[in-house]
Design an enzyme around this catalytic site. Sequence first.
Site, PDB file in Angstrom:
ATOM      1  N   CYS A 278       0.813  -1.227   0.000  1.00  0.00           N
ATOM      2  CA  CYS A 278       0.000   0.000   0.000  1.00  0.00           C
ATOM      3  C   CYS A 278       0.844   1.274   0.000  1.00  0.00           C
ATOM      4  O   CYS A 278       0.621   2.186  -0.800  1.00  0.00           O
ATOM      5  CB  CYS A 278      -0.982   0.001   1.172  1.00  0.00           C
ATOM      6  SG  CYS A 278      -0.232   0.111   2.813  1.00  0.00           S
ATOM      7  N   HIS A 326      -2.646   1.361   6.961  1.00  0.00           N
ATOM      8  CA  HIS A 326      -2.982   1.266   5.535  1.00  0.00           C
ATOM      9  C   HIS A 326      -3.116   2.675   4.957  1.00  0.00           C
ATOM     10  O   HIS A 326      -3.513   3.619   5.653  1.00  0.00           O
ATOM     11  CB  HIS A 326      -4.291   0.500   5.334  1.00  0.00           C
ATOM     12  CG  HIS A 326      -4.570   0.164   3.904  1.00  0.00           C
ATOM     13  ND1 HIS A 326      -3.829  -0.755   3.188  1.00  0.00           N
ATOM     14  CD2 HIS A 326      -5.503   0.645   3.029  1.00  0.00           C
ATOM     15  CE1 HIS A 326      -4.298  -0.835   1.942  1.00  0.00           C
ATOM     16  NE2 HIS A 326      -5.304   0.005   1.824  1.00  0.00           N
ATOM     17  N   HIS A 338      -5.746   1.844  -4.362  1.00  0.00           N
ATOM     18  CA  HIS A 338      -4.857   1.304  -3.335  1.00  0.00           C
ATOM     19  C   HIS A 338      -4.456  -0.131  -3.658  1.00  0.00           C
ATOM     20  O   HIS A 338      -5.045  -0.786  -4.517  1.00  0.00           O
ATOM     21  CB  HIS A 338      -5.535   1.376  -1.956  1.00  0.00           C
ATOM     22  CG  HIS A 338      -6.670   0.407  -1.761  1.00  0.00           C
ATOM     23  ND1 HIS A 338      -6.921  -0.203  -0.550  1.00  0.00           N
ATOM     24  CD2 HIS A 338      -7.626  -0.050  -2.602  1.00  0.00           C
ATOM     25  CE1 HIS A 338      -7.987  -0.993  -0.660  1.00  0.00           C
ATOM     26  NE2 HIS A 338      -8.437  -0.912  -1.883  1.00  0.00           N
TER      27      HIS A 338
END
Length: 364
Positions: A278, A326, A338
């Site tokens: 990520c 994240h 993402h």
Amino acid sequence: MGTGKRGLLAAAVTVVCAVTVLAAPGTAFAAPTPTPSASATPGSGSGVPTPPRSKDLEQVREKLDKLYHDAAVATDAYNAAEEQTKKQSAQIVTLAKKIVEGQQKLERLKDQAGAAARAQYRTGGLPPTAQFLLSDDPQRFADGAGTVLNGERATKKLLTEMTRTQKELRQYADDASARWEKLEANRKEKAAAKKKIKQQIAAAEKLESKLEKKERERLAELEQQAAYKAQTAWLDTGILKEINGKASAQGKRAVQFATAQLGKPYVWGAEGPKSFDCSGLTSQAWAKAGHAIPRTSQEQWKQLKHVDIKDMRPGDLIIYFDDASHVAMYVGDGAIIHAPRPGRWVTVAGAGSMPILGVVRPDA
């Protein structure tokens, strides 16, 4: 917000492939309502197997979420240790060069000091007053007295320079030793984080492997429904009506880079070009846009400027979960790009499909 609006972007990739994604948001991104599968229809004497209970699969989904979340936290720790290792390795190389240069300089100074000592020995090593009293030619000695004084000054300067160089060498050696200790500590942290990542992913894969095909299909539906429910709740707050920011020039380039990575697999620790995690995706997107940012989602949250959600614009980064484990890139219209987790690919999702911690702006 109407159902038509929410279902308009079923083919979500087109949201970011068009120029309009970089303009003021219009239609909100929301996942389409999942289509019930055959596994959701109970058998009634027709020979169709009874579907797995949603409650049991929901527990599986929650357990998988936790395993992958823990893997994401460990991945951030691994990436942070990796970054520190790179920096410390570079610093050690720099210190090593300084030590070599310092040793060479000290050797030159020692040679000069030796030459000065030999010259003094040749004159008998007598102080200037004694040399004057014993000289057969006082005038000649007086003429050379200035040269003697300059020689003494030069010798004193030489000794001072040698002392300073020796002190610098000791400091460089101490610094290098400290860097080596930190480097070794970071290597251990990397190894521990890597072990945890593999353990968490292996546990998740083992859990999923126990599911039958129809159970896996139903599990995917539950994941989609959970994301859809969260996104819908976020949109129902009316927040999208307040978000009207337009991307900066660098933000546009960052979004374009992220868009070009759609479909590439998630791999923990990866920064491209074939796979990403990520924060590897977001950091590389902004690097390609000409603005370097921290490597990990936690450091992006700590170091980059925070902005209100209502003020965010395409290119900004949305940080998720309380531990900032994240990160995704906002691309407009309530959507993000993402790299979700192992077993998934770089994709488009709803910005509100996960718990939002906050928003940061790389090019504030």
